[in-house]
Design a protein around this motif. Structure first.
Motif, PDB file in Angstrom:
ATOM      1  N   VAL A  19       8.070  -3.127   4.634  1.00 24.65           N
ATOM      2  CA  VAL A  19       6.842  -4.104   4.774  1.00 24.65           C
ATOM      3  C   VAL A  19       7.706  -5.643   4.858  1.00 24.65           C
ATOM      4  N   VAL A  20       7.038  -6.385   5.712  1.00 19.10           N
ATOM      5  CA  VAL A  20       7.660  -7.702   6.037  1.00 19.10           C
ATOM      6  C   VAL A  20       6.468  -8.792   5.790  1.00 19.10           C
ATOM      7  N   ALA A  21       6.941 -10.074   5.546  1.00 18.76           N
ATOM      8  CA  ALA A  21       5.934 -11.015   5.419  1.00 18.76           C
ATOM      9  C   ALA A  21       4.936 -10.917   6.355  1.00 18.76           C
ATOM     10  N   GLY A  22       3.734 -11.188   6.172  1.00 18.66           N
ATOM     11  CA  GLY A  22       2.251 -10.990   7.135  1.00 18.66           C
ATOM     12  C   GLY A  22       1.769  -9.722   7.127  1.00 18.66           C
ATOM     13  N   ASP A  23       2.648  -8.428   6.596  1.00 19.66           N
ATOM     14  CA  ASP A  23       1.969  -7.258   6.655  1.00 19.66           C
ATOM     15  C   ASP A  23       0.831  -7.176   5.652  1.00 19.66           C
ATOM     16  N   ARG A  24       0.001  -6.376   5.860  1.00 21.38           N
ATOM     17  CA  ARG A  24      -1.011  -6.377   4.769  1.00 21.38           C
ATOM     18  C   ARG A  24      -0.999  -4.975   3.936  1.00 21.38           C
ATOM     19  N   ILE A  25      -1.320  -5.267   2.709  1.00 19.73           N
ATOM     20  CA  ILE A  25      -1.251  -4.065   1.511  1.00 19.73           C
ATOM     21  C   ILE A  25      -2.654  -3.946   1.048  1.00 19.73           C
ATOM     22  N   ALA A  26      -2.998  -2.781   0.817  1.00 14.89           N
ATOM     23  CA  ALA A  26      -4.181  -2.528   0.071  1.00 14.89           C
ATOM     24  C   ALA A  26      -3.838  -1.701  -1.277  1.00 14.89           C
ATOM     25  N   ILE A  27      -4.576  -2.366  -2.350  1.00 17.17           N
ATOM     26  CA  ILE A  27      -4.170  -1.910  -3.775  1.00 17.17           C
ATOM     27  C   ILE A  27      -5.524  -1.158  -4.091  1.00 17.17           C
ATOM     28  N   TYR A  28      -5.329  -0.067  -4.872  1.00 14.20           N
ATOM     29  CA  TYR A  28      -6.795   0.666  -4.997  1.00 14.20           C
ATOM     30  C   TYR A  28      -6.164   1.356  -6.314  1.00 14.20           C
ATOM     31  N   LEU A  29      -6.140   0.606  -7.556  1.00 12.97           N
ATOM     32  CA  LEU A  29      -5.851   0.913  -8.637  1.00 12.97           C
ATOM     33  C   LEU A  29      -6.572   0.901  -9.921  1.00 12.97           C
ATOM     34  N   PRO A  30      -6.553   1.599 -11.187  1.00  9.10           N
ATOM     35  CA  PRO A  30      -7.181   1.098 -12.321  1.00  9.10           C
ATOM     36  C   PRO A  30      -6.592  -0.023 -12.799  1.00  9.10           C
ATOM     37  N   MET A  31      -7.147  -0.555 -14.032  1.00 14.66           N
ATOM     38  CA  MET A  31      -6.557  -1.604 -14.695  1.00 14.66           C
ATOM     39  C   MET A  31      -5.396  -0.960 -15.544  1.00 14.66           C
ATOM     40  N   VAL A  49      -7.148  -6.033  -2.831  1.00 11.28           N
ATOM     41  CA  VAL A  49      -7.446  -5.174  -4.051  1.00 11.28           C
ATOM     42  C   VAL A  49      -8.739  -4.559  -3.496  1.00 11.28           C
ATOM     43  N   VAL A  50      -8.979  -3.428  -3.630  1.00 12.99           N
ATOM     44  CA  VAL A  50     -10.338  -2.745  -3.760  1.00 12.99           C
ATOM     45  C   VAL A  50     -10.730  -2.171  -5.155  1.00 12.99           C
ATOM     46  N   PHE A  51     -11.809  -2.509  -5.398  1.00 13.92           N
ATOM     47  CA  PHE A  51     -12.168  -2.008  -6.820  1.00 13.92           C
ATOM     48  C   PHE A  51     -12.376  -0.459  -6.854  1.00 13.92           C
ATOM     49  N   GLY A  52     -11.595  -0.071  -7.900  1.00  9.25           N
ATOM     50  CA  GLY A  52     -11.715   1.564  -7.967  1.00  9.25           C
ATOM     51  C   GLY A  52     -13.014   2.186  -7.993  1.00  9.25           C
ATOM     52  N   GLY A  53     -14.048   1.515  -8.164  1.00  5.09           N
ATOM     53  CA  GLY A  53     -15.424   2.103  -8.148  1.00  5.09           C
ATOM     54  C   GLY A  53     -15.782   2.066  -6.747  1.00  5.09           C
ATOM     55  N   PHE A  54     -15.299   1.501  -5.645  1.00  2.00           N
ATOM     56  CA  PHE A  54     -15.714   1.746  -4.492  1.00  2.00           C
ATOM     57  C   PHE A  54     -15.507   3.038  -3.685  1.00  2.00           C
ATOM     58  N   SER A  55     -16.201   3.570  -3.085  1.00  2.00           N
ATOM     59  CA  SER A  55     -16.343   4.956  -2.324  1.00  2.00           C
ATOM     60  C   SER A  55     -15.013   4.745  -1.440  1.00  2.00           C
ATOM     61  N   ALA A  56     -14.720   6.058  -0.901  1.00  2.00           N
ATOM     62  CA  ALA A  56     -13.838   6.188   0.321  1.00  2.00           C
ATOM     63  C   ALA A  56     -14.167   5.588   1.463  1.00  2.00           C
ATOM     64  N   ASP A  57     -15.422   5.581   1.618  1.00  2.00           N
ATOM     65  CA  ASP A  57     -15.951   4.996   3.136  1.00  2.00           C
ATOM     66  C   ASP A  57     -15.746   3.408   2.987  1.00  2.00           C
ATOM     67  N   ALA A  58     -16.101   2.880   1.817  1.00  2.00           N
ATOM     68  CA  ALA A  58     -15.921   1.421   1.534  1.00  2.00           C
ATOM     69  C   ALA A  58     -14.290   1.002   1.439  1.00  2.00           C
ATOM     70  N   LEU A  59     -13.578   2.029   1.261  1.00  2.00           N
ATOM     71  CA  LEU A  59     -12.213   1.628   1.195  1.00  2.00           C
ATOM     72  C   LEU A  59     -11.582   1.618   2.518  1.00  2.00           C
ATOM     73  N   ALA A  60     -11.958   2.696   3.140  1.00  2.00           N
ATOM     74  CA  ALA A  60     -11.506   2.876   4.654  1.00  2.00           C
ATOM     75  C   ALA A  60     -11.880   1.715   5.546  1.00  2.00           C
ATOM     76  N   ALA A  61     -12.964   1.131   5.305  1.00  2.00           N
ATOM     77  CA  ALA A  61     -13.524   0.088   6.140  1.00  2.00           C
ATOM     78  C   ALA A  61     -12.722  -1.259   5.631  1.00  2.00           C
ATOM     79  N   ARG A  62     -12.274  -1.452   4.413  1.00  2.00           N
ATOM     80  CA  ARG A  62     -11.500  -2.490   4.202  1.00  2.00           C
ATOM     81  C   ARG A  62     -10.199  -2.319   4.623  1.00  2.00           C
TER      82      ARG A  62
END
Ligand code: WTA
Length: 630
Positions: A108-120, A140-153
């Motif tokens: 991972v280098v500056a400018g790359d994007r990271i998705a975070i899907y974690l509990p608190m 950061v994708v809220f853990g209550g979102f579905s796989a579809d919503a996560l995939a879209a993001r």
């Protein structure tokens, strides 16, 4: 006292406003000083603290250690099952250093994007700060979102790495997260690695080559990491939020201006002092968690509580028990949670010593006077001021709030613009309304933490926020300026709903409904709800070939929306109707549906293409079996 506070600071000259923000910028440590406070020459595309260089991760962690506060607790983590862990700023620095090194090792280098899907859990904060440290903007994708919503993001951002966990604990049970990531990552070929935190210990599927355990990769990395300074306008994160169309918008926030305003508002609005213990109950998956758990409080070197679970697990006094145990001084939550705990009865908080509370905060929706009084009297001992803070994902930081001790809080009024913020209430023509009138809430001048654009769609950014009245930011909220000039928020004036403080658009839920094979058309409205503020009520027309007699269709449609978006988007009620009320031009008259959803007599229907249609719909709604329980 109230009349000494400027209600709208548009009286501040441009120079005064910029001087104010230049002063606030000293709260942040810059590696290279900025040469200009604001470049607005390409409005509405702003550049704040031009030429300045800084590292947000360094500002939130290392500098506190360097200042001799390494032993200060950054987080008192409380897991839902009762496990606790206190993390000092020094430990946080080491954890973030390890995570930054691990991400770098993964390419991972500056400018790359990271998705975070974690509990608190603390790893959520660590992952965000590690991204900030290496200049890789996170989503950061809220853990209550579905796989579809996560995939879209993930797809919209083209994220390279996803950080997740096997699951988290929710109401006494492990709640899996990894299956949604597996599903989403299968559909997003850009995902090279999935970093998995072991939280629940439940069995998970493992994708050799793609999946890596956090403890293997981060746990073994060096804790020493040298932060690199980035340009003030370097992207810090993208947070998705609902607009008025079906597709959520990626709201882009950058580094310098955002950090200055969240640090400044955190310290002033919550009257933060050394030794305080602050607790914000939001999830890091929302903007409130970003600004008022991660970046604002940590930039200020605060000590916080971080709690994984819900207020009722394992018992309904859990929040108050935590406040008493850690001596929480500032507590920040949402009206929907206040109303819920209020409903459970006064005897529950009465069993705990809440005298440590000094300031109470509210965010997410207007707080009704009854909840306001209960919050102040029952939780705040009758004396704690309530800071009702109005802001949005787009504003990045609080914009309107009574400063504690400065303004006599009126139950239900967010009151006044914060210093340096030019709030106004305007009429249809864009002219300021006089005291005692309603209108639209706008921001007249740029502010440091403002969104910079909608990710990948500059035109939509201009159109959505800056086109109704040129040069003015339109927030989407209605507001009243009362006789004293105080501001009262009146809710959204567009098709954005606010369910338990979560933003969802009617269009988003409608498109989820029509993606079901049985649905021909759908209309969604927000009905007022005593607990969640608003509740989603859907009216659907089934396809001719669908089995209208299927008694399970309502439950199936609710579950379908849950899969498409997430449980928070499941309609409270779904009514199967033969028609929808439309104008001659084909526009659905939601106002009439809202009347039905709120069980009122329906209003004027004379502009309908077919005026008889309301009688047909009303009959269908009246005959609907147990729609609520389904
Ligand atoms: C609403 C949450 C009244 C408002 C930080 C806004 C509020 C939307 C308040 C943003 C408040 C937020 N009083 N309404 N104190 N705070 N809102 O993006 O309608 O999730 O436009 O940001 O919540 O929601 P968002």
């Amino acid at each position: 006292m109230t009349d000494t506070v400027p209600m709208i600071d548009s009286e501040l000259s441009e120079q005064e406003r910029l001087e104010y923000w230049a002063g606030e910028a000293t709260r942040v440590t810059w590696n290279a000083p900025f040469t200009e406070v604001l470049d607005w020459s390409d409005a509405p595309f702003a550049k704040w603290f031009v030429g300045g260089r800084l590292n947000a991760g360094y500002n939130c962690v290392d500098r506190h250690v360097e200042a001799g506060h390494g032993d200060r607790v950054a987080f008192h983590f409380v897991g839902e099952p009762g496990d606790t862990r206190s993390i000092s700023y020094r430990e946080l620095q080491q954890e973030v250093g390890r995570a930054a090194n691990a991400l770098t090792t993964l390419g991972v280098v500056a400018g790359d994007r990271i998705a975070i899907y974690l509990p608190m859990i603390p790893e959520a904060v660590v992952a965000m700060l590690a991204c900030a440290r290496i200049g890789a903007p996170h989503t950061v994708v809220f853990g209550g979102f579905s796989a579809d919503a996560l995939a879209a993001r993930i797809a919209d951002r083209d994220a390279k790495v996803v950080v997740t966990a096997d699951g988290g604990f929710r109401r006494g049970r492990p709640s899996a997260l990894k299956p949604a990531v597996d599903d989403a990552a299968d559909r997003c070929p850009g995902v090279e690695h999935v970093l998995v935190v072991r939280r629940t210990g439940e069995p998970i599927e493992w994708h050799e080559g793609r999946d890596l355990w956090w403890h293997d990769v981060v746990g073994t990395a060096s804790p020493v990491h040298a932060p690199e300074a980035f340009d003030s306008e370097h992207p810090l994160f993208i947070m998705y939020t609902s607009g008025t169309t079906g597709a959520p918008k990626g709201i882009l926030h950058t580094t310098g201006g955002y950090l200055v305003q969240v640090a400044s508002s955190f310290e002033t609005v919550f009257d933060h002092r050394p030794g305080d213990v602050y607790w914000c109950t939001a999830d890091v998956g929302w903007i409130t968690g970003h600004s008022y758990i991660v970046y604002g409080p940590l930039a200020a070197g605060a000590t916080q509580v971080l709690y994984e679970g819900t207020p009722d697990a394992p018992h309904r006094g859990r929040w108050w028990e935590i406040i008493a145990q850690y001596g929480v001084t500032q507590f920040y939550t949402a009206p929907t949670a206040i109303r819920t705990t209020m409903k459970w009865g006064d005897d529950i908080p009465a069993a705990y010593d809440l005298t440590s509370i000094r300031v109470l905060g509210s965010v997410g929706e207007p707080i009704n006077p009854e909840a306001h009084r209960w919050y102040r009297d029952t939780i705040g001992g009758g004396t704690a001021p309530i800071v009702d803070t109005w802001w949005q994902t787009e504003t990045g930081a609080q914009m309107i709030a009574p400063l504690p001790g400065m303004v006599d809080a009126k139950p239900g009024a967010a009151t006044a613009a914060l210093p340096g913020i030019a709030i106004d209430v305007v009429d249809d023509s864009g002219a300021s309304v006089p005291n005692g009138h309603d209108g639209y809430l706008v921001v007249r001048e740029p502010w440091p933490a403002m969104l910079r654009t909608i990710w990948g769609d500059d035109a939509r950014y201009v159109e959505t926020y800056w086109s109704r009245w040129p040069g003015v930011y339109f927030a989407g909220d209605g507001a009243r300026r009362d006789e004293d000039g105080h501001i009262w928020l009146l809710g959204r004036v567009d098709d954005v709903m606010n369910v338990s403080g979560h933003r969802l658009s009617t269009a988003e839920v409608e498109s989820a409904l029509v993606s079901h094979a049985a649905v021909a058309e759908a209309a969604v409205v927000a009905a007022s709800d005593p607990t969640s503020g608003q509740a989603i009520v859907a009216f659907v027309i089934l396809r001719e070939d669908a089995d209208a007699a299927n008694p399970g269709i309502v439950a199936e449609l609710r579950a379908h929306v849950g899969r498409e978006i997430g449980a928070i988007a499941k309609p409270r009620e779904v009514f199967v109707v033969p028609e929808l009320p439309k104008t001659r031009s084909g526009k659905i008259m939601r106002r009439l549906l809202r009347d039905l959803a709120e069980q009122r007599e329906t209003g004027d229907a004379t502009t309908l293409a077919d005026t008889a249609v309301m009688a047909v719909i009303t009959a269908a709604v009246a005959g609907a079996p147990d729609a609520k329980e389904a």
